[in-house]
Design an enzyme around this catalytic site. Sequence first.
Site, PDB file in Angstrom:
ATOM      1  N   GLY A 127      -7.758   1.775   4.156  1.00  0.00           N
ATOM      2  CA  GLY A 127      -9.135   1.316   4.251  1.00  0.00           C
ATOM      3  C   GLY A 127      -9.544   0.564   2.998  1.00  0.00           C
ATOM      4  O   GLY A 127     -10.279   1.095   2.150  1.00  0.00           O
ATOM      5  N   TYR A 128      -9.063  -0.657   2.860  1.00  0.00           N
ATOM      6  CA  TYR A 128      -9.399  -1.500   1.708  1.00  0.00           C
ATOM      7  C   TYR A 128     -10.295  -2.662   2.123  1.00  0.00           C
ATOM      8  O   TYR A 128     -11.441  -2.746   1.735  1.00  0.00           O
ATOM      9  CB  TYR A 128      -8.111  -2.047   1.061  1.00  0.00           C
ATOM     10  CG  TYR A 128      -7.540  -1.183  -0.035  1.00  0.00           C
ATOM     11  CD1 TYR A 128      -7.719   0.198  -0.043  1.00  0.00           C
ATOM     12  CD2 TYR A 128      -6.797  -1.734  -1.066  1.00  0.00           C
ATOM     13  CE1 TYR A 128      -7.182   0.987  -1.045  1.00  0.00           C
ATOM     14  CE2 TYR A 128      -6.253  -0.948  -2.074  1.00  0.00           C
ATOM     15  CZ  TYR A 128      -6.457   0.410  -2.062  1.00  0.00           C
ATOM     16  OH  TYR A 128      -5.927   1.178  -3.061  1.00  0.00           O
ATOM     17  N   SER A 129      -9.746  -3.589   2.921  1.00  0.00           N
ATOM     18  CA  SER A 129     -10.468  -4.821   3.251  1.00  0.00           C
ATOM     19  C   SER A 129     -11.723  -4.554   4.072  1.00  0.00           C
ATOM     20  O   SER A 129     -11.768  -3.623   4.890  1.00  0.00           O
ATOM     21  CB  SER A 129      -9.559  -5.785   4.023  1.00  0.00           C
ATOM     22  OG  SER A 129      -8.477  -6.209   3.235  1.00  0.00           O
ATOM     23  N   GLU A 244       2.598  -1.602  -3.493  1.00  0.00           N
ATOM     24  CA  GLU A 244       2.596  -2.351  -2.233  1.00  0.00           C
ATOM     25  C   GLU A 244       3.227  -3.726  -2.429  1.00  0.00           C
ATOM     26  O   GLU A 244       4.039  -4.169  -1.607  1.00  0.00           O
ATOM     27  CB  GLU A 244       1.174  -2.508  -1.708  1.00  0.00           C
ATOM     28  CG  GLU A 244       1.106  -3.310  -0.403  1.00  0.00           C
ATOM     29  CD  GLU A 244      -0.310  -3.573   0.066  1.00  0.00           C
ATOM     30  OE1 GLU A 244      -0.463  -4.083   1.197  1.00  0.00           O
ATOM     31  OE2 GLU A 244      -1.257  -3.299  -0.692  1.00  0.00           O
ATOM     32  N   ASN A 381      -1.984 -14.897  -2.042  1.00  0.00           N
ATOM     33  CA  ASN A 381      -1.077 -15.480  -3.030  1.00  0.00           C
ATOM     34  C   ASN A 381      -1.822 -16.259  -4.110  1.00  0.00           C
ATOM     35  O   ASN A 381      -1.338 -16.388  -5.239  1.00  0.00           O
ATOM     36  CB  ASN A 381      -0.051 -16.370  -2.324  1.00  0.00           C
ATOM     37  CG  ASN A 381       1.027 -15.543  -1.630  1.00  0.00           C
ATOM     38  OD1 ASN A 381       0.945 -14.309  -1.611  1.00  0.00           O
ATOM     39  ND2 ASN A 381       2.012 -16.201  -1.059  1.00  0.00           N
ATOM     40  N   GLU A 382      -2.997 -16.796  -3.774  1.00  0.00           N
ATOM     41  CA  GLU A 382      -3.800 -17.460  -4.793  1.00  0.00           C
ATOM     42  C   GLU A 382      -4.249 -16.466  -5.866  1.00  0.00           C
ATOM     43  O   GLU A 382      -4.203 -16.757  -7.066  1.00  0.00           O
ATOM     44  CB  GLU A 382      -5.022 -18.132  -4.159  1.00  0.00           C
ATOM     45  CG  GLU A 382      -4.693 -19.346  -3.287  1.00  0.00           C
ATOM     46  CD  GLU A 382      -4.157 -18.980  -1.916  1.00  0.00           C
ATOM     47  OE1 GLU A 382      -3.683 -19.877  -1.206  1.00  0.00           O
ATOM     48  OE2 GLU A 382      -4.203 -17.786  -1.557  1.00  0.00           O
TER      49      GLU A 382
END
Length: 395
Positions: A127-129, A244, A381-382
Amino acid sequence: MDLNYTSEQEAFRQEVRQFLQDQLPDDISERTQKRLRLTKDMIVRWQQILHKQGWGASTWPKEFGGTGWSEVEQLIFEEECALAGAPRQLDFGLRMVAPVIMKFGSQEQKDQHLPGILDGSVWWSQGYSEPGAGSDLASLRTTAEREGDHYIVNGQKTWTTLGQYGDWIFCLVRTNKEVKAQEGISFLLIDMKTPGIDVKPIIMLDGEHEINDVFFDNVKVPVENRVGEEDKGWTYAKYLLGHERTGLANVGQWKAMMRRLKEIARQEQEDGYAIIENPRFRDRLAQLDAELRALEVTVLRVLTNSSGPGPEASILKIRGTEIGQRLFELAMEATGQDALAHIPDALEPDYDGPLAGSMNATPAAGDYFNMRKLSIFGGSNEIQRNIISKLVLGL
């Protein structure tokens, strides 16, 4: 640097290979190699087989029930599993929340949660984003207000992979709105059977139900389910993301995919032509193969860092996900006209509809669409390039 494996490491490889030949169920291997749909029961069954062998957690120290293997042995194990068609073990429990609990959790949390992760009996979700808080994770708005010996959690998490199967979910929540964004976040372990939690499916471009929205409506969470200190969750989140991102290099899986891609490229079409005969395609394939081998060496360098995964893990995340995306792009090209159609039902072994005779066909389109996410999740990736610039290069 000596890039050759020692005799002991080669003996270990043979041990792993023999175990897979003896213990990996054929139905699971077939589905994995053909990139067909895996059920929850299959993933859990494989974890239980590994646990019975004592190999349930290749990256864990022995004191917590892990193998205690070296970094090279872990890499060999993951590579042989991928090549044999074993499904990837669930990262959410084994690679993400478990290291956080081991390092920052209480003894009670270790005793309660680590055994279930190890034997596959408890399925963890992440539960992150949130909507509007993905790459900019510190802007998350899900709140946890302290009321006595409980927190009351309200908000929404999104892009929760396989959350429809979740028993528990680890969440970043905002416990303090009066301080800098990163300093007001806590790390909670939440039982998904708690009243007030609602999981709703998100159907992706490939037609699959892989991700979900998770809603929290006055969810009551005991304070003892908080990992570490209140408002210090950002520290634990960064630690988790380091583990991760190392796993997102995915070298074993990509080597297995590379082998499969070469098989597809060598197959003759109806006109007798095989795409491997195309010099431009062959050059791109060779270039990608060389980059994958270089990534494998870089993974070993990062994993053998005595202090554990640091900001250098962002390099692995970038290169691993870029290589993965290009692999599936080449698979689409190699599969040709069959890849134009994606039929979700064809992800079942008993499918007998259109294109049933081509086992390369239907997964190719779905995989291509699905893998566009690689460069976004785990921190885009940015964002990883910014981390490298600041924390690795010191710019």
